[in-house]
Design an enzyme around this catalytic site. Structure first.
Site, PDB file in Angstrom:
ATOM      1  N   TYR A   1       0.817  -1.209   0.000  1.00  0.00           N
ATOM      2  CA  TYR A   1       0.000   0.000   0.000  1.00  0.00           C
ATOM      3  C   TYR A   1       0.856   1.267   0.000  1.00  0.00           C
ATOM      4  O   TYR A   1       0.441   2.293  -0.508  1.00  0.00           O
ATOM      5  CB  TYR A   1      -0.901   0.037   1.238  1.00  0.00           C
ATOM      6  CG  TYR A   1      -2.171  -0.756   1.131  1.00  0.00           C
ATOM      7  CD1 TYR A   1      -2.146  -2.102   0.796  1.00  0.00           C
ATOM      8  CD2 TYR A   1      -3.400  -0.161   1.395  1.00  0.00           C
ATOM      9  CE1 TYR A   1      -3.311  -2.831   0.725  1.00  0.00           C
ATOM     10  CE2 TYR A   1      -4.576  -0.887   1.319  1.00  0.00           C
ATOM     11  CZ  TYR A   1      -4.529  -2.216   0.981  1.00  0.00           C
ATOM     12  OH  TYR A   1      -5.688  -2.936   0.909  1.00  0.00           O
TER      13      TYR A   1
ATOM     14  N   LYS B   1       4.013 -15.284   2.708  1.00  0.00           N
ATOM     15  CA  LYS B   1       4.194 -16.039   1.461  1.00  0.00           C
ATOM     16  C   LYS B   1       5.692 -16.272   1.326  1.00  0.00           C
ATOM     17  O   LYS B   1       6.330 -15.868   0.349  1.00  0.00           O
ATOM     18  CB  LYS B   1       3.606 -15.237   0.286  1.00  0.00           C
ATOM     19  CG  LYS B   1       3.563 -15.975  -1.029  1.00  0.00           C
ATOM     20  CD  LYS B   1       2.515 -17.082  -1.101  1.00  0.00           C
ATOM     21  CE  LYS B   1       2.647 -17.852  -2.397  1.00  0.00           C
ATOM     22  NZ  LYS B   1       1.729 -19.023  -2.469  1.00  0.00           N
TER      23      LYS B   1
ATOM     24  N   ASP C   1      -2.079 -18.312   0.944  1.00  0.00           N
ATOM     25  CA  ASP C   1      -3.080 -19.045   0.158  1.00  0.00           C
ATOM     26  C   ASP C   1      -3.699 -20.168   1.002  1.00  0.00           C
ATOM     27  O   ASP C   1      -4.918 -20.358   1.023  1.00  0.00           O
ATOM     28  CB  ASP C   1      -2.472 -19.589  -1.154  1.00  0.00           C
ATOM     29  CG  ASP C   1      -1.140 -20.304  -0.973  1.00  0.00           C
ATOM     30  OD1 ASP C   1      -0.565 -20.245   0.132  1.00  0.00           O
ATOM     31  OD2 ASP C   1      -0.673 -20.937  -1.941  1.00  0.00           O
TER      32      ASP C   1
ATOM     33  N   ASP D   1      -5.822  -7.291   4.328  1.00  0.00           N
ATOM     34  CA  ASP D   1      -6.999  -6.701   3.681  1.00  0.00           C
ATOM     35  C   ASP D   1      -7.871  -7.805   3.102  1.00  0.00           C
ATOM     36  O   ASP D   1      -9.084  -7.846   3.320  1.00  0.00           O
ATOM     37  CB  ASP D   1      -6.549  -5.735   2.576  1.00  0.00           C
ATOM     38  CG  ASP D   1      -7.731  -5.110   1.855  1.00  0.00           C
ATOM     39  OD1 ASP D   1      -8.678  -4.686   2.540  1.00  0.00           O
ATOM     40  OD2 ASP D   1      -7.713  -5.068   0.608  1.00  0.00           O
TER      41      ASP D   1
ATOM     42  N   ASP E   1     -11.735  -9.518   4.731  1.00  0.00           N
ATOM     43  CA  ASP E   1     -13.019  -9.567   4.022  1.00  0.00           C
ATOM     44  C   ASP E   1     -13.531 -10.999   4.020  1.00  0.00           C
ATOM     45  O   ASP E   1     -14.708 -11.256   4.285  1.00  0.00           O
ATOM     46  CB  ASP E   1     -12.875  -9.084   2.564  1.00  0.00           C
ATOM     47  CG  ASP E   1     -13.374  -7.654   2.367  1.00  0.00           C
ATOM     48  OD1 ASP E   1     -13.122  -6.826   3.263  1.00  0.00           O
ATOM     49  OD2 ASP E   1     -14.009  -7.378   1.325  1.00  0.00           O
TER      50      ASP E   1
HETATM   51  C1  IPM Z   1     -10.151  -1.727   4.328  1.00  0.00           C
HETATM   52  C2  IPM Z   1     -10.496  -1.155   2.969  1.00  0.00           C
HETATM   53  C3  IPM Z   1      -9.407  -0.177   2.546  1.00  0.00           C
HETATM   54  C4  IPM Z   1      -8.109  -0.945   2.485  1.00  0.00           C
HETATM   55  C5  IPM Z   1      -9.674   0.532   1.194  1.00  0.00           C
HETATM   56  C6  IPM Z   1     -10.954   1.323   1.234  1.00  0.00           C
HETATM   57  C7  IPM Z   1      -8.526   1.400   0.769  1.00  0.00           C
HETATM   58  O1  IPM Z   1     -10.680  -2.170   2.034  1.00  0.00           O
HETATM   59  O2  IPM Z   1     -10.044  -0.947   5.281  1.00  0.00           O
HETATM   60  O3  IPM Z   1     -10.014  -2.943   4.421  1.00  0.00           O
HETATM   61  O4  IPM Z   1      -7.810  -1.593   1.478  1.00  0.00           O
HETATM   62  O5  IPM Z   1      -7.374  -0.902   3.477  1.00  0.00           O
HETATM   63 MG    MG Z   2     -10.559  -4.134   2.848  1.00  0.00          MG
END
Ligand code: IPM
Ligand code: MG
Length: 351
Positions: free
Chosen positions: A140, A187, A219, A243, A247
């Site tokens: 990032y 990784k 993975d 990240d 999710d």
């Molecule tokens: C998160 C989000 C952010 C990230 C985006 C909105 C830049 O997905 O906080 O997980 O990737 O960190």
């Molecule tokens: Mg995210």
């Protein structure tokens, strides 16, 4: 006086923030001395003052004890040059400027929500894990750019020893307060930065003999999170892996609309739901405010040491779910469907 900066941002951020503040006021009581100050960020700030992270917003966040952030971004601003977009122009610089290197995302299967998940009950029942994601390094924030001959683009994945040490230390400390299991995800079969991460993690482990440390390739970790998530207690990983895995892990708790997060630099923190601004449902009173509300509980815990009040919010959320109240994302047959505001009211009522 404790100072909290409130940043609604864009899309459903504007709808979930008022619910979270409402719940906070209720739990803090009338005579609290908390100061709430609202500022612009993201696309809304671009529209009003021409920049995603106005200087006064940044200054206010720097001098605050804690920041509550709704969500930022949306299709309206997607075609701006990358550095001006809400994500790269506001959220990432804010994380960097406030040195919020530790992102904590707890995933717990809430009994009332097990049927809302797409995963089987026996897989997610009793899941209780926390992902500690490094937040100010890696892909990032590495050098990025474009080159000619041939046309190409690059993002560098760089970690310094200090950056790895501070996040891994925090992960070991967290494991000590829990079931004493730490899984470091990398990784290392491919990436040099991962081999470096592993070396340092093994070195730190010498100080924490009570903690059982394992290493897992990212993975495999994605697969294991779906196959048998109960094996995990604390997971620590670099920015991008974290990240993606968070999710994925949010579905273990029923919905991404339930996943709270704290981004910390010591006691100072930024608290935001893990989900985005959901432009498709924005402005319709449909969004689930619970991740935002649970993020404020994390704020009370981590920035203000108000553990009892934090538990009260968490219990109130559990209670409304047990009562059958649902927003659309976690709706089920026979459930009582509520809008964003009504869900906020239900939590206040439960308090
Ligand atoms: C998160 C989000 C952010 C990230 C985006 C909105 C830049 O997905 O906080 O997980 O990737 O960190
Ligand atoms: Mg995210």
């Amino acid at each position: 006086m404790p100072k909290v900066v409130v940043l609604p941002g864009d899309g459903i951020g504007k709808e979930i923030i008022p619910e979270a503040v409402k719940v906070l006021q209720a739990v803090l009581g009338n005579n609290n001395n908390f100061e709430f100050e609202e500022y612009l960020i993201g696309g809304s700030a671009i529209d009003e003052v021409g920049t995603a992270l106005p200087a006064e917003t940044l200054e206010a966040c720097k001098s605050a004890d804690a920041v509550l952030l709704g969500a930022i971004g949306g299709p309206k601003w997607d075609n701006l040059p990358a550095q001006q977009r809400p994500e790269l122009g506001a959220l990432l610089p804010l994380r960097k400027e406030l040195n919020l290197y530790a992102n904590i995302r707890p995933v717990k299967a809430i009994p009332a929500l097990i049927s809302a998940s797409t995963l089987k009950e026996e897989v997610i029942k009793n899941v209780d894990l926390v992902v500690i994601r490094e937040l100010t390094g890696g892909l990032y924030f590495g050098e990025k750019g474009r080159k000619k001959d041939p046309e190409s683009a690059y993002d560098l994945l760089v970690y310094t020893e200090d950056e790895i040490r501070r996040i891994v230390e925090l992960a070991f400390q967290t494991a000590l307060t829990r079931r004493k299991k730490l899984c470091s995800v990398d990784k290392a079969n491919v990436l040099e930065s991962s081999r470096f991460w592993r070396e340092i993690t093994n070195d730190i482990a010498k100080k924490y003999s009570e903690v059982e440390l394992t290493h897992m390739y990212v993975d495999n970790a994605a697969m294991q999170l779906v196959r048998y998530p109960k094996q995990f207690d604390v997971i620590v990983t670099e920015n991008m892996f974290g990240d993606i895995l968070t999710d994925l892990a949010s579905m273990l708790g029923g919905s991404i609309g339930m996943l709270a997060s704290a981004s910390l630099s010591g006691r100072k923190g930024l608290y935001e739901p893990a989900h985005g601004s959901a432009p498709d449902i924005a402005g319709q009173n449909k969004a689930n405010p619970l991740a935002m509300i649970l993020s404020t509980a994390m704020m009370l815990r981590y920035s203000f040491d108000l553990h009892t009040k934090a538990s009260k919010i968490e219990n109130a959320v559990a209670k409304v779910l047990e009562q059958g109240y649902r927003t659309a994302d976690i709706a089920e047959v026979g459930g009582k469907l509520l809008g964003t505001r009504e869900m906020g009211d239900a939590v206040v009522e439960a308090l």
